[in-house]
Design an enzyme around this catalytic site. Sequence first.
Site, PDB file in Angstrom:
ATOM      1  N   ASP A 147       0.868  -1.181   0.000  1.00 33.74           N
ATOM      2  CA  ASP A 147       0.000   0.000   0.000  1.00 33.74           C
ATOM      3  C   ASP A 147       0.904   1.230   0.000  1.00 33.74           C
ATOM      4  O   ASP A 147       2.058   1.159   0.432  1.00 33.74           O
ATOM      5  CB  ASP A 147      -0.916   0.018   1.234  1.00 33.74           C
ATOM      6  CG  ASP A 147      -2.156   0.895   1.042  1.00 33.74           C
ATOM      7  OD1 ASP A 147      -3.256   0.342   0.908  1.00 33.74           O
ATOM      8  OD2 ASP A 147      -2.010   2.133   1.011  1.00 33.74           O
TER       9      ASP A 147
ATOM     10  N   TYR B 204     -14.529   8.930 -11.161  1.00 33.41           N
ATOM     11  CA  TYR B 204     -14.322   7.539 -10.722  1.00 33.41           C
ATOM     12  C   TYR B 204     -14.932   6.571 -11.739  1.00 33.41           C
ATOM     13  O   TYR B 204     -14.283   5.605 -12.159  1.00 33.41           O
ATOM     14  CB  TYR B 204     -14.964   7.385  -9.346  1.00 33.41           C
ATOM     15  CG  TYR B 204     -14.933   6.002  -8.742  1.00 33.41           C
ATOM     16  CD1 TYR B 204     -13.738   5.402  -8.390  1.00 33.41           C
ATOM     17  CD2 TYR B 204     -16.117   5.319  -8.481  1.00 33.41           C
ATOM     18  CE1 TYR B 204     -13.719   4.146  -7.792  1.00 33.41           C
ATOM     19  CE2 TYR B 204     -16.109   4.068  -7.883  1.00 33.41           C
ATOM     20  CZ  TYR B 204     -14.907   3.483  -7.545  1.00 33.41           C
ATOM     21  OH  TYR B 204     -14.901   2.244  -6.956  1.00 33.41           O
TER      22      TYR B 204
ATOM     23  N   LYS C 152     -13.283   3.703 -14.253  1.00 29.97           N
ATOM     24  CA  LYS C 152     -13.646   2.278 -14.210  1.00 29.97           C
ATOM     25  C   LYS C 152     -14.011   1.757 -15.600  1.00 29.97           C
ATOM     26  O   LYS C 152     -13.628   0.644 -15.980  1.00 29.97           O
ATOM     27  CB  LYS C 152     -14.801   2.051 -13.225  1.00 29.97           C
ATOM     28  CG  LYS C 152     -14.398   2.222 -11.761  1.00 29.97           C
ATOM     29  CD  LYS C 152     -13.282   1.272 -11.357  1.00 29.97           C
ATOM     30  CE  LYS C 152     -12.919   1.365  -9.889  1.00 29.97           C
ATOM     31  NZ  LYS C 152     -11.751   0.559  -9.511  1.00 29.97           N
TER      32      LYS C 152
HETATM   33  P1  NAD Z   1     -10.146   2.044  -0.136  1.00 25.92           P
HETATM   34  O1  NAD Z   1     -10.230   3.493  -0.515  1.00 25.92           O
HETATM   35  O2  NAD Z   1     -10.696   1.619   1.160  1.00 25.92           O
HETATM   36  O3  NAD Z   1      -8.629   1.567  -0.214  1.00 25.92           O
HETATM   37  C1  NAD Z   1      -7.797   1.917  -1.287  1.00 25.92           C
HETATM   38  C2  NAD Z   1      -6.357   1.755  -0.840  1.00 25.92           C
HETATM   39  O4  NAD Z   1      -5.524   2.202  -1.921  1.00 25.92           O
HETATM   40  C3  NAD Z   1      -5.990   2.612   0.391  1.00 25.92           C
HETATM   41  O5  NAD Z   1      -5.430   1.790   1.392  1.00 25.92           O
HETATM   42  C4  NAD Z   1      -4.968   3.611  -0.140  1.00 25.92           C
HETATM   43  O6  NAD Z   1      -3.930   3.914   0.791  1.00 25.92           O
HETATM   44  C5  NAD Z   1      -4.427   2.882  -1.355  1.00 25.92           C
HETATM   45  N1  NAD Z   1      -3.853   3.789  -2.358  1.00 25.92           N
HETATM   46  C6  NAD Z   1      -4.328   4.976  -2.775  1.00 25.92           C
HETATM   47  N2  NAD Z   1      -3.483   5.501  -3.674  1.00 25.92           N
HETATM   48  C7  NAD Z   1      -2.465   4.626  -3.832  1.00 25.92           C
HETATM   49  C8  NAD Z   1      -1.281   4.605  -4.618  1.00 25.92           C
HETATM   50  N3  NAD Z   1      -0.963   5.622  -5.446  1.00 25.92           N
HETATM   51  N4  NAD Z   1      -0.485   3.514  -4.543  1.00 25.92           N
HETATM   52  C9  NAD Z   1      -0.780   2.489  -3.712  1.00 25.92           C
HETATM   53  N5  NAD Z   1      -1.864   2.461  -2.920  1.00 25.92           N
HETATM   54  C10 NAD Z   1      -2.698   3.522  -2.990  1.00 25.92           C
HETATM   55  O7  NAD Z   1     -10.800   1.226  -1.354  1.00 25.92           O
HETATM   56  P2  NAD Z   1     -11.559  -0.196  -1.297  1.00 25.92           P
HETATM   57  O8  NAD Z   1     -12.950   0.074  -0.907  1.00 25.92           O
HETATM   58  O9  NAD Z   1     -10.759  -1.183  -0.551  1.00 25.92           O
HETATM   59  O10 NAD Z   1     -11.586  -0.536  -2.860  1.00 25.92           O
HETATM   60  C11 NAD Z   1     -10.732  -1.480  -3.474  1.00 25.92           C
HETATM   61  C12 NAD Z   1     -11.153  -1.595  -4.930  1.00 25.92           C
HETATM   62  O11 NAD Z   1     -12.543  -1.965  -5.012  1.00 25.92           O
HETATM   63  C13 NAD Z   1     -11.019  -0.283  -5.727  1.00 25.92           C
HETATM   64  O12 NAD Z   1     -10.660  -0.568  -7.055  1.00 25.92           O
HETATM   65  C14 NAD Z   1     -12.431   0.267  -5.706  1.00 25.92           C
HETATM   66  O13 NAD Z   1     -12.673   1.116  -6.805  1.00 25.92           O
HETATM   67  C15 NAD Z   1     -13.251  -1.007  -5.794  1.00 25.92           C
HETATM   68  N6  NAD Z   1     -14.632  -0.845  -5.312  1.00 25.92           N
HETATM   69  C16 NAD Z   1     -14.895  -0.671  -3.979  1.00 25.92           C
HETATM   70  C17 NAD Z   1     -16.221  -0.528  -3.551  1.00 25.92           C
HETATM   71  C18 NAD Z   1     -16.566  -0.343  -2.093  1.00 25.92           C
HETATM   72  O14 NAD Z   1     -17.766  -0.185  -1.763  1.00 25.92           O
HETATM   73  N7  NAD Z   1     -15.612  -0.380  -1.178  1.00 25.92           N
HETATM   74  C19 NAD Z   1     -17.270  -0.558  -4.492  1.00 25.92           C
HETATM   75  C20 NAD Z   1     -16.960  -0.693  -5.838  1.00 25.92           C
HETATM   76  C21 NAD Z   1     -15.640  -0.872  -6.236  1.00 25.92           C
END
Ligand code: NAD
Length: 314
Positions: free
Chosen positions: A34, A143, A147
Amino acid sequence: MKKILFTGCGGQIGSELTLAFRKIYGNDNVIASDLSTKVCPDLLNSGPFVQLDVLDTRLLAETIDKYEIDGIVHLAAILSAVGEKNPQLAWNVNINGTVNVFEVARAKKIKQVLVPSSIAAFGPDTPRVMTPQSTILHPTTMYGVTKVALELLGDYYNLKYDMDIRGLRYPGVISHKTQPGGGTTDYAVAIYFDAVKKGAYECFLREDTMLPMIYMPDCLKATIELFQADKSRLQNATGYNLAAFSVTPKEMVESIQKVIPDFKISYAPDYRQEIADSWPDSIDDKEARAEWDWKPDYDLDAMTLDIIKEIRLK
Ligand code: NAD
């Protein structure tokens, strides 16, 4: 597959999915990474962790070489609500970060890359009810734009470079372990914490805002099943529709009140209402069911019982 690298492991999904993968593939075979080092202690204590910015192509390539990685689960992203506050950051991390992952994966002949898409790929002119797999993708958030682009980019790499890139359009993910990272469905996590801890919650969406949601155990199950699915069956590889249940804030309140009868709700819609209004009410996921046997375990009331029990234990 021998060794799997997780990016963005510290987020809402990564903090649970990485551990679930470690249970299956072995602690030392799942490398967590991360941008932030503030990830949950379970992740740091159970196996290797690398501080890695997905925009840093050199370190990404070095990490893949060092750990002899042959699979990547790419979760690093900027989510919808944060992305609308800073669209340039969302484009940079979501697009350039993913291009880096795909390019390094191509150069290093990585066997499989999984990168989640989202219901944010849909837009206001997408059919709202039982949104089909193949449909109009005209999102109105940055966003969502990222996607759609990632799904198409994954298709391109699969076609042109014979790669194995997979993805699924997560609905709003509801969990109790790690707080969500700034999405439009975050109310559905906060409401349970506030119901248990304070007995009241102020919701940032209108009471009738219907959105597709999924409970974390089903999100983990779906992702693992897609990761392990037989490639020859996958006709919609980079953006599978995925559904568990659809719910409005009002219905969620009614479900909570079956367990906490005096729970009080108020509504103060903010900028996230416009984002939610551009997304579907419900999702048709028959392709996921047919091509990799997806079937959720939790409906709304089953999730409510479980999540309240878990939050009370904290
Ligand atoms: P989150 O925001 O909770 O976590 C994202 C993580 O990415 C964070 O820990 C952050 O520190 C890290 N990050 C940000 N920029 C970064 C970089 N430049 N390099 C490395 N790490 C970096 O997101 P999540 O909810 O765990 O989502 C994970 C995936 O699932 C994403 O692709 C998101 O679009 C997708 N998603 C999530 C949801 C949801 O409801 N949580 C819904 C649809 C899709």
